[in-house]
Design a protein around this motif. Sequence first.
Motif, PDB file in Angstrom:
ATOM      1  N   PRO A  55      38.973  32.841  36.090  1.00 52.59           N
ATOM      2  CA  PRO A  55      39.514  32.578  34.841  1.00 52.59           C
ATOM      3  C   PRO A  55      38.877  32.859  33.420  1.00 52.59           C
ATOM      4  CG  PRO A  55      39.499  30.538  36.392  1.00 52.59           C
ATOM      5  CD  PRO A  55      38.596  31.481  36.868  1.00 52.59           C
ATOM      6  N   PHE A  56      37.637  32.824  33.532  1.00 52.01           N
ATOM      7  CA  PHE A  56      36.894  33.396  32.201  1.00 52.01           C
ATOM      8  C   PHE A  56      36.885  34.791  32.027  1.00 52.01           C
ATOM      9  CE2 PHE A  56      34.938  29.441  33.739  1.00 52.01           C
ATOM     10  CZ  PHE A  56      35.366  28.565  32.928  1.00 52.01           C
ATOM     11  N   PHE A  57      37.604  35.458  32.962  1.00 47.51           N
ATOM     12  CA  PHE A  57      37.198  37.057  32.936  1.00 47.51           C
ATOM     13  C   PHE A  57      38.724  37.656  32.990  1.00 47.51           C
ATOM     14  CE2 PHE A  57      33.103  35.807  34.344  1.00 47.51           C
ATOM     15  CZ  PHE A  57      32.203  36.960  33.952  1.00 47.51           C
ATOM     16  N   LEU A  58      39.702  36.714  32.699  1.00 44.17           N
ATOM     17  CA  LEU A  58      41.177  37.431  32.841  1.00 44.17           C
ATOM     18  C   LEU A  58      41.370  38.631  31.901  1.00 44.17           C
ATOM     19  CD1 LEU A  58      43.464  34.448  33.233  1.00 44.17           C
ATOM     20  CD2 LEU A  58      43.363  36.420  34.543  1.00 44.17           C
ATOM     21  N   GLU A  59      40.870  38.642  30.679  1.00 45.44           N
ATOM     22  CA  GLU A  59      41.012  39.643  30.075  1.00 45.44           C
ATOM     23  C   GLU A  59      40.410  41.014  30.279  1.00 45.44           C
ATOM     24  OE1 GLU A  59      38.217  39.814  26.185  1.00 45.44           O
ATOM     25  OE2 GLU A  59      38.900  37.568  26.418  1.00 45.44           O
ATOM     26  N   GLY A  60      39.441  40.676  31.230  1.00 43.38           N
ATOM     27  CA  GLY A  60      38.809  41.994  31.777  1.00 43.38           C
ATOM     28  C   GLY A  60      39.470  42.685  32.794  1.00 43.38           C
ATOM     29  N   GLU A  86      49.554  35.713  39.224  1.00 47.37           N
ATOM     30  CA  GLU A  86      50.483  34.794  38.345  1.00 47.37           C
ATOM     31  C   GLU A  86      49.994  34.774  36.986  1.00 47.37           C
ATOM     32  OE1 GLU A  86      49.189  30.778  40.039  1.00 47.37           O
ATOM     33  OE2 GLU A  86      50.365  31.026  41.908  1.00 47.37           O
ATOM     34  N   ASN A  87      48.858  35.349  36.699  1.00 51.48           N
ATOM     35  CA  ASN A  87      48.646  35.788  35.176  1.00 51.48           C
ATOM     36  C   ASN A  87      48.805  37.125  34.946  1.00 51.48           C
ATOM     37  OD1 ASN A  87      47.298  33.239  34.003  1.00 51.48           O
ATOM     38  ND2 ASN A  87      46.782  33.086  36.007  1.00 51.48           N
ATOM     39  N   GLY A  88      49.836  37.693  35.594  1.00 47.47           N
ATOM     40  CA  GLY A  88      50.293  39.230  35.047  1.00 47.47           C
ATOM     41  C   GLY A  88      49.403  40.390  35.668  1.00 47.47           C
ATOM     42  N   ILE A  89      48.375  40.087  36.593  1.00 46.19           N
ATOM     43  CA  ILE A  89      47.813  41.352  37.188  1.00 46.19           C
ATOM     44  C   ILE A  89      48.535  41.452  38.609  1.00 46.19           C
ATOM     45  CG2 ILE A  89      45.484  42.251  38.061  1.00 46.19           C
ATOM     46  CD1 ILE A  89      45.822  41.774  35.057  1.00 46.19           C
ATOM     47  N   ASP A 116      29.836  39.279  32.635  1.00 48.04           N
ATOM     48  CA  ASP A 116      30.627  38.892  31.409  1.00 48.04           C
ATOM     49  C   ASP A 116      31.773  39.923  31.427  1.00 48.04           C
ATOM     50  OD1 ASP A 116      29.998  41.491  29.981  1.00 48.04           O
ATOM     51  OD2 ASP A 116      28.129  40.574  29.293  1.00 48.04           O
ATOM     52  N   VAL A 117      32.744  39.717  30.559  1.00 48.50           N
ATOM     53  CA  VAL A 117      33.828  40.330  30.442  1.00 48.50           C
ATOM     54  C   VAL A 117      33.773  42.014  29.906  1.00 48.50           C
ATOM     55  CG1 VAL A 117      36.352  40.477  29.330  1.00 48.50           C
ATOM     56  CG2 VAL A 117      35.217  38.359  29.983  1.00 48.50           C
ATOM     57  N   LYS A 121      34.997  45.237  32.414  1.00 45.84           N
ATOM     58  CA  LYS A 121      35.676  46.329  31.715  1.00 45.84           C
ATOM     59  C   LYS A 121      34.997  47.485  31.917  1.00 45.84           C
ATOM     60  CE  LYS A 121      37.739  43.769  28.072  1.00 45.84           C
ATOM     61  NZ  LYS A 121      38.011  43.505  26.407  1.00 45.84           N
ATOM     62  N   GLU A 122      33.604  47.561  31.832  1.00 41.48           N
ATOM     63  CA  GLU A 122      32.963  48.817  32.261  1.00 41.48           C
ATOM     64  C   GLU A 122      33.205  49.242  33.646  1.00 41.48           C
ATOM     65  OE1 GLU A 122      31.069  51.095  30.381  1.00 41.48           O
ATOM     66  OE2 GLU A 122      32.150  50.065  28.900  1.00 41.48           O
ATOM     67  N   TRP A 123      32.872  47.939  34.739  1.00 40.33           N
ATOM     68  CA  TRP A 123      33.302  48.366  35.917  1.00 40.33           C
ATOM     69  C   TRP A 123      34.684  49.057  36.456  1.00 40.33           C
ATOM     70  CZ3 TRP A 123      29.071  47.839  39.305  1.00 40.33           C
ATOM     71  CH2 TRP A 123      29.309  48.106  40.431  1.00 40.33           C
ATOM     72  N   ASN A 124      35.340  48.544  35.539  1.00 36.00           N
ATOM     73  CA  ASN A 124      36.978  49.250  35.727  1.00 36.00           C
ATOM     74  C   ASN A 124      37.349  50.421  35.402  1.00 36.00           C
ATOM     75  OD1 ASN A 124      38.304  46.626  36.654  1.00 36.00           O
ATOM     76  ND2 ASN A 124      38.460  45.678  34.559  1.00 36.00           N
ATOM     77  N   LYS A 125      36.470  50.884  34.627  1.00 34.52           N
ATOM     78  CA  LYS A 125      36.472  52.394  34.170  1.00 34.52           C
ATOM     79  C   LYS A 125      36.694  53.382  35.123  1.00 34.52           C
ATOM     80  CE  LYS A 125      35.067  52.080  29.535  1.00 34.52           C
ATOM     81  NZ  LYS A 125      34.236  52.667  28.447  1.00 34.52           N
TER      82      LYS A 125
END
Length: 125
Positions: A55-60, A86-89, A116-117, A121-125
């Motif tokens: 939940p703390f990483f949703l924006e990532g 449920e949260n749009g992903i 951290d978020v 985000k970096e892992w997602n690249k």
Amino acid sequence: MSYEKDGIKQIEVEELKELLKSNGEDKVFIDVREPEEYEAAHIPGVPLLPMNNIPFFLEGFKKDKEYVFICRSGNRSQNVSRYLKENGIEKVVNFDGGMLSWDGEKAAGPEHQIKDVNELKEWNK
């Protein structure tokens, strides 16, 4: 062969092995177990992001990526998949059977934990 359970795509061992081999840039693999479980045995190259931190990483999480979640048996990763959906992903996949069914290569120790978020985000690249 993949199938759906509660609106979540499910994959089994052989399909996960194929996805890991192809490792397209549109897929992100994440282990959602606890650190001590991950350190005992995990799939090499798959980072840890414990379920209770999600939940703390949703924006990532990015909507254009597909996330494949792994846990011990497939239950926690299913819950994480449902929560994110449920949260749009929308592009979430559960490894049904989890590490209990994994018969591929395993590593031990603290290979990589997403802390951290920005790191997610970096892992997602």
